[in-house]
Design an enzyme around this catalytic site. Structure first.
Site, PDB file in Angstrom:
ATOM      1  N   ASP A  40      42.244  32.700  30.192  1.00 56.01           N
ATOM      2  CA  ASP A  40      40.838  32.551  30.579  1.00 56.01           C
ATOM      3  C   ASP A  40      40.247  31.409  29.762  1.00 56.01           C
ATOM      4  O   ASP A  40      40.718  31.113  28.662  1.00 56.01           O
ATOM      5  CB  ASP A  40      40.065  33.843  30.306  1.00 56.01           C
ATOM      6  CG  ASP A  40      38.806  33.967  31.173  1.00 56.01           C
ATOM      7  OD1 ASP A  40      38.816  34.781  32.113  1.00 56.01           O
ATOM      8  OD2 ASP A  40      37.803  33.249  30.898  1.00 56.01           O
ATOM      9  N   ASP A  66      41.462  26.585  30.287  1.00 59.78           N
ATOM     10  CA  ASP A  66      40.604  26.195  31.405  1.00 59.78           C
ATOM     11  C   ASP A  66      41.529  25.691  32.507  1.00 59.78           C
ATOM     12  O   ASP A  66      42.230  24.683  32.310  1.00 59.78           O
ATOM     13  CB  ASP A  66      39.636  25.093  30.953  1.00 59.78           C
ATOM     14  CG  ASP A  66      38.677  24.676  32.052  1.00 59.78           C
ATOM     15  OD1 ASP A  66      39.025  24.841  33.240  1.00 59.78           O
ATOM     16  OD2 ASP A  66      37.594  24.161  31.724  1.00 59.78           O
ATOM     17  N   ASN A  93      43.819  33.782  39.733  1.00 58.37           N
ATOM     18  CA  ASN A  93      42.617  34.575  40.001  1.00 58.37           C
ATOM     19  C   ASN A  93      41.325  33.906  39.542  1.00 58.37           C
ATOM     20  O   ASN A  93      40.249  34.232  40.044  1.00 58.37           O
ATOM     21  CB  ASN A  93      42.772  35.942  39.304  1.00 58.37           C
ATOM     22  CG  ASN A  93      41.495  36.740  39.326  1.00 58.37           C
ATOM     23  OD1 ASN A  93      41.161  37.369  40.326  1.00 58.37           O
ATOM     24  ND2 ASN A  93      40.744  36.702  38.230  1.00 58.37           N
ATOM     25  N   TYR A 159      31.757  26.729  47.750  1.00 62.34           N
ATOM     26  CA  TYR A 159      32.618  27.898  47.508  1.00 62.34           C
ATOM     27  C   TYR A 159      33.477  28.180  48.744  1.00 62.34           C
ATOM     28  O   TYR A 159      34.693  28.407  48.638  1.00 62.34           O
ATOM     29  CB  TYR A 159      31.756  29.111  47.147  1.00 62.34           C
ATOM     30  CG  TYR A 159      32.535  30.344  46.757  1.00 62.34           C
ATOM     31  CD1 TYR A 159      33.049  30.499  45.463  1.00 62.34           C
ATOM     32  CD2 TYR A 159      32.764  31.372  47.672  1.00 62.34           C
ATOM     33  CE1 TYR A 159      33.755  31.640  45.105  1.00 62.34           C
ATOM     34  CE2 TYR A 159      33.467  32.510  47.320  1.00 62.34           C
ATOM     35  CZ  TYR A 159      33.967  32.647  46.031  1.00 62.34           C
ATOM     36  OH  TYR A 159      34.663  33.773  45.674  1.00 62.34           O
TER      37      TYR A 159
HETATM   38  P1  NAD Z   1      34.020  36.847  37.483  1.00 63.78           P
HETATM   39  O1  NAD Z   1      33.095  35.682  37.467  1.00 63.78           O
HETATM   40  O2  NAD Z   1      33.472  38.194  37.227  1.00 63.78           O
HETATM   41  O3  NAD Z   1      35.243  36.576  36.518  1.00 63.78           O
HETATM   42  C1  NAD Z   1      35.937  35.343  36.615  1.00 63.78           C
HETATM   43  C2  NAD Z   1      36.752  35.100  35.369  1.00 63.78           C
HETATM   44  O4  NAD Z   1      37.337  33.781  35.522  1.00 63.78           O
HETATM   45  C3  NAD Z   1      35.909  35.056  34.082  1.00 63.78           C
HETATM   46  O5  NAD Z   1      36.565  35.749  33.050  1.00 63.78           O
HETATM   47  C4  NAD Z   1      35.781  33.565  33.793  1.00 63.78           C
HETATM   48  O6  NAD Z   1      35.627  33.261  32.412  1.00 63.78           O
HETATM   49  C5  NAD Z   1      37.108  33.034  34.333  1.00 63.78           C
HETATM   50  N1  NAD Z   1      37.046  31.603  34.652  1.00 63.78           N
HETATM   51  C6  NAD Z   1      36.072  30.938  35.304  1.00 63.78           C
HETATM   52  N2  NAD Z   1      36.344  29.632  35.325  1.00 63.78           N
HETATM   53  C7  NAD Z   1      37.523  29.461  34.676  1.00 63.78           C
HETATM   54  C8  NAD Z   1      38.330  28.346  34.378  1.00 63.78           C
HETATM   55  N3  NAD Z   1      37.944  27.102  34.700  1.00 63.78           N
HETATM   56  N4  NAD Z   1      39.479  28.545  33.721  1.00 63.78           N
HETATM   57  C9  NAD Z   1      39.860  29.778  33.348  1.00 63.78           C
HETATM   58  N5  NAD Z   1      39.127  30.877  33.591  1.00 63.78           N
HETATM   59  C10 NAD Z   1      37.970  30.729  34.256  1.00 63.78           C
HETATM   60  O7  NAD Z   1      34.710  36.813  38.954  1.00 63.78           O
HETATM   61  P2  NAD Z   1      35.426  37.985  39.761  1.00 63.78           P
HETATM   62  O8  NAD Z   1      34.425  38.621  40.634  1.00 63.78           O
HETATM   63  O9  NAD Z   1      36.244  38.816  38.841  1.00 63.78           O
HETATM   64  O10 NAD Z   1      36.363  37.105  40.732  1.00 63.78           O
HETATM   65  C11 NAD Z   1      37.750  36.889  40.500  1.00 63.78           C
HETATM   66  C12 NAD Z   1      38.303  36.080  41.660  1.00 63.78           C
HETATM   67  O11 NAD Z   1      38.105  36.771  42.889  1.00 63.78           O
HETATM   68  C13 NAD Z   1      37.630  34.718  41.835  1.00 63.78           C
HETATM   69  O12 NAD Z   1      38.566  33.763  42.258  1.00 63.78           O
HETATM   70  C14 NAD Z   1      36.614  34.977  42.925  1.00 63.78           C
HETATM   71  O13 NAD Z   1      36.252  33.804  43.604  1.00 63.78           O
HETATM   72  C15 NAD Z   1      37.372  35.956  43.787  1.00 63.78           C
HETATM   73  N6  NAD Z   1      36.509  36.807  44.613  1.00 63.78           N
HETATM   74  C16 NAD Z   1      35.676  37.720  44.057  1.00 63.78           C
HETATM   75  C17 NAD Z   1      34.891  38.523  44.879  1.00 63.78           C
HETATM   76  C18 NAD Z   1      33.977  39.587  44.334  1.00 63.78           C
HETATM   77  O14 NAD Z   1      33.393  40.301  45.144  1.00 63.78           O
HETATM   78  N7  NAD Z   1      33.814  39.746  43.036  1.00 63.78           N
HETATM   79  C19 NAD Z   1      34.959  38.373  46.260  1.00 63.78           C
HETATM   80  C20 NAD Z   1      35.814  37.412  46.796  1.00 63.78           C
HETATM   81  C21 NAD Z   1      36.599  36.645  45.966  1.00 63.78           C
END
Ligand code: NAD
Length: 264
Positions: A40, A66, A93, A159
């Site tokens: 992360d 990152d 992810n 997005y």
């Molecule tokens: P979140 O924002 O709660 O967590 C995302 C994590 O990714 C965080 O820990 C953040 O620090 C890390 N992150 C962000 N940018 C980064 C980078 N450049 N390098 C490394 N780490 C990085 O998001 P989430 O809801 O847990 O989503 C996880 C995945 O699922 C994402 O790809 C999101 O687009 C996808 N998604 C989520 C949902 C939802 O309903 N939550 C729906 C569709 C898709």
């Protein structure tokens, strides 16, 4: 622990694992016996990795990375090989979102979302594929897409573009890496409670009307055929299957895990 754990002897790397869905995925893969690399951009991932190790009794490695940095990603794969000597499953992810009407959407925000969600998955796959090829008999790359890879939502063109892009990346890599025994698939969550969704609820709620906190999300959840939001476990269950030997004949697919929110 029994020997029936599905991920025994496998090494799994999860990006965006400090929080949200990624943390849930890491916990479940560890509980199923995998050694898990949690990556992360937030340093708190080291704490998360320690907690995952404690609760699962399995080995974990936390790496600050990152995914938009080629140097960070290269260091992540080197650290994985140094610690565990192999990699079986890469779960791309990490993701990010912003919400803004077109005229307020900056080029910087556009580029950032594409860089994390799409370019990040490309960089991680590129760096990981040689190690997976050399060290795993049943390699897997699993990419986070979204319901927004099925249909663009209002105020998130960047997005939606990034997640449609993840599906193109997935299909193309599935064709190229098949000869190496590596399958490549994408997963499309709908609504899963996380920091991202708290932001979505607040910002879409503000722009689409005067919604109280949680109200917009509740309205959207009402329209989900299975009648509830998704959980980290719902997503992890799909990924555990796609990572298993039973899913060895599935590649190039994008699978919705959204209670029926999307059916395309
Ligand atoms: P979140 O924002 O709660 O967590 C995302 C994590 O990714 C965080 O820990 C953040 O620090 C890390 N992150 C962000 N940018 C980064 C980078 N450049 N390098 C490394 N780490 C990085 O998001 P989430 O809801 O847990 O989503 C996880 C995945 O699922 C994402 O790809 C999101 O687009 C996808 N998604 C989520 C949902 C939802 O309903 N939550 C729906 C569709 C898709």
């Amino acid at each position: 622990m029994t020997s029936t754990r599905r991920m025994e002897n496998k090494v799994v790397a999860v990006t965006g694992a400090a929080a949200g869905i990624g943390r849930g995925i890491a916990d479940r893969f560890a509980a199923e016996g995998a050694a898990v690399v949690l990556a992360d951009r937030e340093d708190s991932v080291h704490q998360t990795a320690a907690e995952t190790a404690r609760t699962s009794g399995n080995q974990t490695l936390g790496v600050t990375c990152d995914v938009t940095s080629e140097a960070d990603v290269s260091a992540l794969i080197t650290a994985t090989e140094d610690r565990f000597g192999r990699l079986d499953v890469l779960i791309n992810n990490a993701g990010t979102i912003t919400i803004a009407p077109l005229q307020d959407l900056s080029l910087e925000a556009w580029n950032r979302v594409l860089a994390v969600n799409t370019t990040g998955a490309f960089l991680c796959a590129k760096a990981a594929a040689p190690l997976i090829r050399r060290t795993s008999a049943s390699g897997r790359i699993l990419n986070a897409a979204s319901g927004q890879a099925r249909q663009g939502f209002i105020y998130t063109p960047h997005y939606a573009a990034s997640k449609f892009g993840v599906i193109g990346l997935t299909q193309s890599l599935a064709k190229e890496l098949a000869k190496d025994g590596i399958t490549v698939n994408a997963y499309c969550p709908g609504i899963v409670g996380s920091d991202m969704w708290a932001y979505n609820d607040r910002e879409w709620g503000r722009l689409l009307g005067d919604y109280a906190p949680g109200e917009l999300m509740a309205t959207w959840i009402e329209d989900i055929p299975l009648g509830r939001a998704g959980t980290n476990d719902d997503v992890a269950n799909l990924l555990l299957f796609l990572a298993s030997d039973e899913a060895g004949y599935i590649t190039g697919q994008a699978i919705n895990v959204d209670g029926g929110m999307f059916m395309n």
